[in-house]
Design an enzyme around this catalytic site. Sequence first.
Site, mmCIF file in Angstrom:
data_model
loop_
_atom_site.group_PDB
_atom_site.id
_atom_site.type_symbol
_atom_site.label_atom_id
_atom_site.label_comp_id
_atom_site.label_asym_id
_atom_site.label_seq_id
_atom_site.Cartn_x
_atom_site.Cartn_y
_atom_site.Cartn_z
ATOM 1 N N TRP A 3 0.839 -1.204 0.000
ATOM 2 C CA TRP A 3 0.000 0.000 0.000
ATOM 3 C C TRP A 3 0.875 1.256 0.000
ATOM 4 O O TRP A 3 0.519 2.280 -0.600
ATOM 5 C CB TRP A 3 -0.902 -0.009 1.243
ATOM 6 C CG TRP A 3 -1.679 1.268 1.406
ATOM 7 C CD1 TRP A 3 -2.873 1.589 0.835
ATOM 8 C CD2 TRP A 3 -1.308 2.403 2.199
ATOM 9 N NE1 TRP A 3 -3.277 2.836 1.212
ATOM 10 C CE2 TRP A 3 -2.332 3.370 2.054
ATOM 11 C CE3 TRP A 3 -0.222 2.712 3.015
ATOM 12 C CZ2 TRP A 3 -2.291 4.597 2.691
ATOM 13 C CZ3 TRP A 3 -0.177 3.941 3.654
ATOM 14 C CH2 TRP A 3 -1.209 4.865 3.482
ATOM 15 N N HIS A 4 2.048 1.172 0.660
ATOM 16 C CA HIS A 4 2.909 2.353 0.748
ATOM 17 C C HIS A 4 3.523 2.751 -0.588
ATOM 18 O O HIS A 4 3.915 3.897 -0.761
ATOM 19 C CB HIS A 4 4.024 2.121 1.772
ATOM 20 C CG HIS A 4 3.562 2.291 3.178
ATOM 21 N ND1 HIS A 4 2.949 1.282 3.879
ATOM 22 C CD2 HIS A 4 3.595 3.355 4.014
ATOM 23 C CE1 HIS A 4 2.633 1.715 5.084
ATOM 24 N NE2 HIS A 4 3.001 2.978 5.194
ATOM 25 N N GLY A 5 3.640 1.813 -1.492
ATOM 26 C CA GLY A 5 4.203 2.183 -2.784
ATOM 27 C C GLY A 5 4.481 0.983 -3.640
ATOM 28 O O GLY A 5 4.577 -0.141 -3.151
#
Lengths: 405, 322
Positions: free
Chosen positions: A250-252
């Site tokens: 989700w962060h990248g």
Amino acid sequence: MRNPLLLTFAIAVNFCLLGYFKYAGFITVNLAALGIPVGIEHVALPIGISFYTFTQLAFLVDTYRGDAREYNFVHYFLFVTYYPHLIAGPILHHKEMMPQFAHPGTYRLNPHHLALGLSLFGAGLFKKVVFADNLSGYADLVFQTAGNGIAMSVGQAWLGALSYTLQLYFDFSGYSDMAIGLACMMGIIFPLNFFSPYKATSIIEFWRCWHMTLSRFLRDYVYFSLGGNRKGSALRYTNLLVTMLIGGLWHGASWNFVFWGGLHGIALTLNHFWRNLAAKLRFSTPPIVGRVATLLVVIFAWVPFRAPTLSASFSIWRDMLGAGAPSAILDTSPWNWILVIGLSGVALFLPNTAQMFLELDKDRRISSLTARRPGWAWAAFTGAATGIAIASSFTHPSAFLYFRF
Amino acid sequence: MRRVSSATYITVFFCIGILAGVLNYLGTWTASVAACGPGPQRSDTFLAVCTQPNFGDFEHAAYLWNLEPSAIRSLQTADVVFLGNSRMQFAFSTHTVDEYFSKNHISYYIFGFGYEESNEFVEQLIRKYHVRPKSYIINADPFFLDKLSDPAIELENASYLVWATYMFKFMFVENQRLICDVPWLCTKSKQAIYRVAANGAWIWQDYWFPGTLVGRPVTGARLKSLTEDELSHAKAIAGKFAARAGVSPECIILTGVPSLINNSEAVAAEIANAANLQVVLPHVDGLSTLDMSHLSAESAERWSSAFIEKMAPVLENCLSRH
């Protein structure tokens, strides 16, 4: 809405948008590495898409589950597009936001809310501009050096890792404080997003204090959906690991984030395992040991989170353990160490912003915006902090780290 | 802690915030530009240029906005005014030039600017301050371009923010000696050039480059050359300048300061020939530049000495007519 097909369709639409904007490049690169060319070029990431996608998914799932209570479109639209949180969270939940929008008192200006919100906003801005931005120079230097394949001394590698550990905390928690402060000025209570995470005595506790709204989302909508801990220990640990891998992604769109999520998943699994074992053996870990161990895991895990490549992460870890052959010439001044030591003291020993300004219930939720009435000294202190931070941002403008997520 | 009303709280917050912000900005700004000092121990100079990003150029504003009135007064009363770019400033800011004019009781002003400034900005100032010298000495390498440098453009359309920035610089320049009395504040870690208000000369030795630096010899090919169009354009502008300068053509002396940037001597000769102006081009062997562009201190002394020797009869002839 109890139609599973409709839910699947709605979730798919949200995921498709997120997938296209955030992960198309990542998928293209990885498919190309496997010999499957896909002609998608770099796609610009809409600001805050990860945050409002999660916000909408939660509403959809709760509607399906029958947990959503309000369907006023104007309130829903306001909830999804509510600007203070859009860029970097906290991840809002309809249950705590929509009732506030439905309350007529929210739309009346309250001078006390304004005063409290200004102080929270100022404290957050100070953390970002004065603390985080002053740490970024050395952190960037170390990670860039590692990215260029140059080995560093133990001290330099540790200083870089510590600088980033503190930079990320002050940057992200600073933004969250600013968002909470902005909402507070308008009479809206946001959920807390940080509660002194580096004081945690275990990784489990760390995730209850770091990016709290993301942890809550992952727990309620990923971990529980996978089955949670209802089907035995083995599946529980698997679910934890999968949840954290998704949290990492989700962060990248990068394997570094997946790796970071995996590390935390393993750490959480070990933590739960150890906790069960210790309970059976009637042994309790001394808090100081738990605190140091947790902090070390967190610091080591931030390295792949920040490093440009996985190999650069391994290179920094090697240097932190003194196994490298240092050849880098880095401009390391005593000031860098003084800053890191001083700000470590702030993160590890001082009360956090919520403790200073807000009245919280036992679940660390803001119970009221009017219970605390700070005096003129706080007004002067936070006013000065805000003025200094704004003046500093004129000379050294910089973006928030979590903008890119 | 004593509780206060929300209105009082917000008022205190904003008042202290604005005060702290202004003090912080001024403090950090001053601490950063302190790297440009300390300057020379003489009271008739001012900081003209510094490579510290918060400072940059000041001399354009100092002349355009009359922030250094004594410099403008000296310019207005000068018999001989030198015009040109930074190469001219380096070449004529020498002991030889000062000695010659002092000995002959001729007032002079070295009125060039950095950033490859050309005639347009300088002519604006000449008109604004009614500068009426008896003679102009111009480094035409090229000078006649009708273009404005970046600092001049910034000042032409100065917003309030630009104006405020220059006022900060002005306050720093005015109080530089006082500020640099604070121990360890002025680190002299950035390149700077100071300017003598009385004659416009640049003081750069040991502030911009070490005075003993020799650099590269002025031999071989030049980096740039003017096209035919540029040259004919320069000739036309030179002609117009001569027509409105209020000085007879015999008193407008062109020259070309040697450098590795362009063939300044040939440019000066061609323009002088076309506009019917005087030209003085001393030949000096063994010159060197600090940075391919500006003459070293030793070369500047030798070249300006040779220039004075060749120029003196032309200037005396010109001044005798007044």
